[in-house]
Design a protein around this motif. Sequence first.
Motif, PDB file in Angstrom:
ATOM      1  N   ALA A  64       0.841  -1.195   0.000  1.00  0.00           N
ATOM      2  CA  ALA A  64       0.000   0.000   0.000  1.00  0.00           C
ATOM      3  C   ALA A  64       0.873   1.241   0.000  1.00  0.00           C
ATOM      4  O   ALA A  64       1.998   1.228   0.512  1.00  0.00           O
ATOM      5  CB  ALA A  64      -0.917   0.020   1.219  1.00  0.00           C
ATOM      6  N   GLU A  65       0.327   2.297  -0.589  1.00  0.00           N
ATOM      7  CA  GLU A  65       1.029   3.582  -0.595  1.00  0.00           C
ATOM      8  C   GLU A  65       0.343   4.525   0.385  1.00  0.00           C
ATOM      9  O   GLU A  65      -0.880   4.661   0.381  1.00  0.00           O
ATOM     10  CB  GLU A  65       1.003   4.194  -2.008  1.00  0.00           C
ATOM     11  CG  GLU A  65       1.628   5.589  -2.053  1.00  0.00           C
ATOM     12  CD  GLU A  65       1.686   6.190  -3.449  1.00  0.00           C
ATOM     13  OE1 GLU A  65       1.088   5.623  -4.384  1.00  0.00           O
ATOM     14  OE2 GLU A  65       2.334   7.250  -3.582  1.00  0.00           O
ATOM     15  N   ALA A  66       1.142   5.184   1.213  1.00  0.00           N
ATOM     16  CA  ALA A  66       0.616   6.187   2.137  1.00  0.00           C
ATOM     17  C   ALA A  66       0.542   7.526   1.417  1.00  0.00           C
ATOM     18  O   ALA A  66       1.513   7.954   0.789  1.00  0.00           O
ATOM     19  CB  ALA A  66       1.531   6.297   3.357  1.00  0.00           C
ATOM     20  N   LEU A 122       6.118   5.240   0.838  1.00  0.00           N
ATOM     21  CA  LEU A 122       5.929   6.636   1.211  1.00  0.00           C
ATOM     22  C   LEU A 122       6.542   7.535   0.148  1.00  0.00           C
ATOM     23  O   LEU A 122       7.465   7.142  -0.565  1.00  0.00           O
ATOM     24  CB  LEU A 122       6.534   6.891   2.596  1.00  0.00           C
ATOM     25  CG  LEU A 122       7.993   6.533   2.858  1.00  0.00           C
ATOM     26  CD1 LEU A 122       8.926   7.662   2.470  1.00  0.00           C
ATOM     27  CD2 LEU A 122       8.171   6.203   4.340  1.00  0.00           C
ATOM     28  N   ASN A 123       6.001   8.730   0.024  1.00  0.00           N
ATOM     29  CA  ASN A 123       6.469   9.673  -0.990  1.00  0.00           C
ATOM     30  C   ASN A 123       7.439  10.674  -0.390  1.00  0.00           C
ATOM     31  O   ASN A 123       7.211  11.194   0.701  1.00  0.00           O
ATOM     32  CB  ASN A 123       5.276  10.430  -1.579  1.00  0.00           C
ATOM     33  CG  ASN A 123       4.380   9.529  -2.395  1.00  0.00           C
ATOM     34  OD1 ASN A 123       4.684   9.204  -3.539  1.00  0.00           O
ATOM     35  ND2 ASN A 123       3.288   9.074  -1.779  1.00  0.00           N
ATOM     36  N   VAL A 124       8.499  10.943  -1.139  1.00  0.00           N
ATOM     37  CA  VAL A 124       9.489  11.912  -0.694  1.00  0.00           C
ATOM     38  C   VAL A 124       9.737  12.885  -1.838  1.00  0.00           C
ATOM     39  O   VAL A 124       9.972  12.484  -2.975  1.00  0.00           O
ATOM     40  CB  VAL A 124      10.789  11.186  -0.280  1.00  0.00           C
ATOM     41  CG1 VAL A 124      11.923  12.161  -0.163  1.00  0.00           C
ATOM     42  CG2 VAL A 124      10.582  10.445   1.029  1.00  0.00           C
ATOM     43  N   ILE A 154      10.706   3.940  -0.694  1.00  0.00           N
ATOM     44  CA  ILE A 154      10.757   5.403  -0.772  1.00  0.00           C
ATOM     45  C   ILE A 154      10.506   5.786  -2.229  1.00  0.00           C
ATOM     46  O   ILE A 154      11.292   5.430  -3.107  1.00  0.00           O
ATOM     47  CB  ILE A 154      12.126   5.916  -0.279  1.00  0.00           C
ATOM     48  CG1 ILE A 154      12.314   5.536   1.196  1.00  0.00           C
ATOM     49  CG2 ILE A 154      12.247   7.426  -0.489  1.00  0.00           C
ATOM     50  CD1 ILE A 154      13.662   5.915   1.774  1.00  0.00           C
ATOM     51  N   GLU A 155       9.374   6.447  -2.466  1.00  0.00           N
ATOM     52  CA  GLU A 155       9.026   6.840  -3.830  1.00  0.00           C
ATOM     53  C   GLU A 155       9.593   8.218  -4.144  1.00  0.00           C
ATOM     54  O   GLU A 155       9.307   9.190  -3.445  1.00  0.00           O
ATOM     55  CB  GLU A 155       7.500   6.845  -4.028  1.00  0.00           C
ATOM     56  CG  GLU A 155       6.886   5.462  -3.890  1.00  0.00           C
ATOM     57  CD  GLU A 155       5.418   5.419  -4.327  1.00  0.00           C
ATOM     58  OE1 GLU A 155       4.890   6.435  -4.830  1.00  0.00           O
ATOM     59  OE2 GLU A 155       4.804   4.344  -4.143  1.00  0.00           O
ATOM     60  N   ILE A 156      10.380   8.266  -5.208  1.00  0.00           N
ATOM     61  CA  ILE A 156      10.945   9.537  -5.665  1.00  0.00           C
ATOM     62  C   ILE A 156      10.551   9.747  -7.127  1.00  0.00           C
ATOM     63  O   ILE A 156      10.200   8.793  -7.808  1.00  0.00           O
ATOM     64  CB  ILE A 156      12.488   9.535  -5.558  1.00  0.00           C
ATOM     65  CG1 ILE A 156      13.056   8.341  -6.342  1.00  0.00           C
ATOM     66  CG2 ILE A 156      12.925   9.460  -4.099  1.00  0.00           C
ATOM     67  CD1 ILE A 156      14.532   8.404  -6.568  1.00  0.00           C
ATOM     68  N   ILE A 184      10.962   4.514  -8.337  1.00  0.00           N
ATOM     69  CA  ILE A 184      10.699   5.721  -9.140  1.00  0.00           C
ATOM     70  C   ILE A 184       9.201   5.842  -9.368  1.00  0.00           C
ATOM     71  O   ILE A 184       8.574   4.932  -9.904  1.00  0.00           O
ATOM     72  CB  ILE A 184      11.413   5.680 -10.498  1.00  0.00           C
ATOM     73  CG1 ILE A 184      12.902   5.402 -10.295  1.00  0.00           C
ATOM     74  CG2 ILE A 184      11.223   7.006 -11.230  1.00  0.00           C
ATOM     75  CD1 ILE A 184      13.681   5.416 -11.581  1.00  0.00           C
ATOM     76  N   ASP A 185       8.665   6.974  -8.958  1.00  0.00           N
ATOM     77  CA  ASP A 185       7.233   7.263  -9.061  1.00  0.00           C
ATOM     78  C   ASP A 185       6.939   7.954 -10.399  1.00  0.00           C
ATOM     79  O   ASP A 185       7.824   8.594 -10.968  1.00  0.00           O
ATOM     80  CB  ASP A 185       6.863   8.221  -7.915  1.00  0.00           C
ATOM     81  CG  ASP A 185       5.396   8.162  -7.549  1.00  0.00           C
ATOM     82  OD1 ASP A 185       4.622   7.490  -8.240  1.00  0.00           O
ATOM     83  OD2 ASP A 185       5.037   8.800  -6.534  1.00  0.00           O
ATOM     84  N   ASP A 186       5.711   7.842 -10.862  1.00  0.00           N
ATOM     85  CA  ASP A 186       5.259   8.560 -12.076  1.00  0.00           C
ATOM     86  C   ASP A 186       6.221   8.363 -13.237  1.00  0.00           C
ATOM     87  O   ASP A 186       6.491   9.298 -14.004  1.00  0.00           O
ATOM     88  CB  ASP A 186       5.116  10.076 -11.797  1.00  0.00           C
ATOM     89  CG  ASP A 186       4.173  10.363 -10.649  1.00  0.00           C
ATOM     90  OD1 ASP A 186       3.417   9.463 -10.242  1.00  0.00           O
ATOM     91  OD2 ASP A 186       4.192  11.496 -10.140  1.00  0.00           O
ATOM     92  N   ILE A 205       9.725   0.456 -10.180  1.00  0.00           N
ATOM     93  CA  ILE A 205       9.278   1.515 -11.073  1.00  0.00           C
ATOM     94  C   ILE A 205       7.757   1.549 -11.030  1.00  0.00           C
ATOM     95  O   ILE A 205       7.116   0.504 -11.129  1.00  0.00           O
ATOM     96  CB  ILE A 205       9.756   1.226 -12.525  1.00  0.00           C
ATOM     97  CG1 ILE A 205      11.279   1.403 -12.634  1.00  0.00           C
ATOM     98  CG2 ILE A 205       9.030   2.110 -13.538  1.00  0.00           C
ATOM     99  CD1 ILE A 205      11.841   1.055 -14.010  1.00  0.00           C
ATOM    100  N   LYS A 206       7.204   2.730 -10.853  1.00  0.00           N
ATOM    101  CA  LYS A 206       5.753   2.873 -10.944  1.00  0.00           C
ATOM    102  C   LYS A 206       5.429   3.583 -12.244  1.00  0.00           C
ATOM    103  O   LYS A 206       5.832   4.740 -12.441  1.00  0.00           O
ATOM    104  CB  LYS A 206       5.204   3.664  -9.747  1.00  0.00           C
ATOM    105  CG  LYS A 206       5.415   2.920  -8.445  1.00  0.00           C
ATOM    106  CD  LYS A 206       4.808   3.649  -7.272  1.00  0.00           C
ATOM    107  CE  LYS A 206       3.335   3.361  -7.162  1.00  0.00           C
ATOM    108  NZ  LYS A 206       2.762   3.933  -5.897  1.00  0.00           N
ATOM    109  N   ILE A 207       4.735   2.903 -13.126  1.00  0.00           N
ATOM    110  CA  ILE A 207       4.399   3.478 -14.424  1.00  0.00           C
ATOM    111  C   ILE A 207       3.265   4.469 -14.232  1.00  0.00           C
ATOM    112  O   ILE A 207       2.215   4.137 -13.697  1.00  0.00           O
ATOM    113  CB  ILE A 207       3.958   2.381 -15.424  1.00  0.00           C
ATOM    114  CG1 ILE A 207       5.049   1.308 -15.544  1.00  0.00           C
ATOM    115  CG2 ILE A 207       3.640   2.988 -16.778  1.00  0.00           C
ATOM    116  CD1 ILE A 207       4.696   0.185 -16.498  1.00  0.00           C
TER     117      ILE A 207
HETATM  118 MG    MG Z   1       3.643   7.984  -5.036  1.00  0.00          MG
END
Ligand code: MG
Length: 285
Positions: A64-66, A122-124, A154-156, A184-186, A205-207
């Motif tokens: 899950a993503e916060a 989590l997003n940073v 850690i999503e960057i 890597i986010d987005d 990697i998040k597409i």
């Molecule tokens: Mg994110």
Amino acid sequence: ADLALYQAKTDPKEKCVQFQQHMRLLRDQHLAIKKDLERAIREHEFTLHFQPIACTQTDRVISAEALIRWQHPERGLVAPDDFIPVAEETGLINEIGEWVNRQVCSMQARLAEMSLPLPLALNVSPRQLSDPDFVSKMKALPMETGCDPSMLSIEITEGVLLGDIPNALETLSSLKEAGYRIVIDDFGTGYSNLAYLHNYPIDGIKIDRVFMEDVEAGGAIVKLVLSLASALGADVVAEGVETIEQRRWLSENGCHRFQGYLYSKPVPEDRFLSMLHTQSRIATM
Ligand code: MG
Ligand code: C2E
Ligand code: MG
Ligand code: MG
């Protein structure tokens, strides 16, 4: 009257005044949000929602993503896009982010205690990563909260890898050394310079959700990202999955992780926990 309007629009002097008024309004708004954010930090007005990441084949929650929300006394629940940019510009993001990171780490530790060993993300933002204390604070969290950093991503965003941040490589390597996963986010919305990727310790990697349109058009780009990720040994999550067709395509094309409104919107912690409890009850029946 039409002519007067036309002249008002095109008169450079008038345009300049309009622009200055616009800038003043923006600055005032910016200041107002800043003051509001300072109070929000003092009064603990932030909360986290969790959006499940599920398996395209079993339909079970695997992570899950916060995602932060601001419970504003007058405006109600405010979405991050409406305050993270100001928090970034003012530097308040560092304090807000510290709270987020601690919450997410404690949550992971609590889940493990409940025998729900679920990885969380989590997003940073770039400004957080450039904070010279960021790494040492992240390093302290496993001791302070009892979390397992290998269960935390850690999503960057791509920009971080492209020179926006001094010492990005060093920072990410230290976080990786501390046991955290780097994701890597987005992905695909940045400069898409693929050459940098193998230089960094990337676990996932998040597409970006814009590519769900590509899936509808055959998915050539998503297929490319999937093979790239596989070459890098990185996991892939498809973001913004909204239709059954998209999920089916992902499943058939070897993308096992998806996130999006089709499965669930981000939900408050209690609802997220009850989803997990229901799932684990079904599994043990
Ligand atoms: Mg994110
Ligand atoms: P993100 O990390 O890429 O998060 C995904 C965003 O997409 C979330 O918006 C989520 O609600 C939305 N989303 C999920 N599934 C779907 C879908 O199927 N369709 C559509 N249209 N949208 C979907 P949210 O929660 O508003 O967050 C927006 C951005 O704010 C995040 O993008 C992230 O960059 C930032 N953010 C959120 N929480 C934090 C935080 O704690 N710290 C920092 N630094 N940034 C955060
Ligand atoms: Mg994203
Ligand atoms: Mg985003």
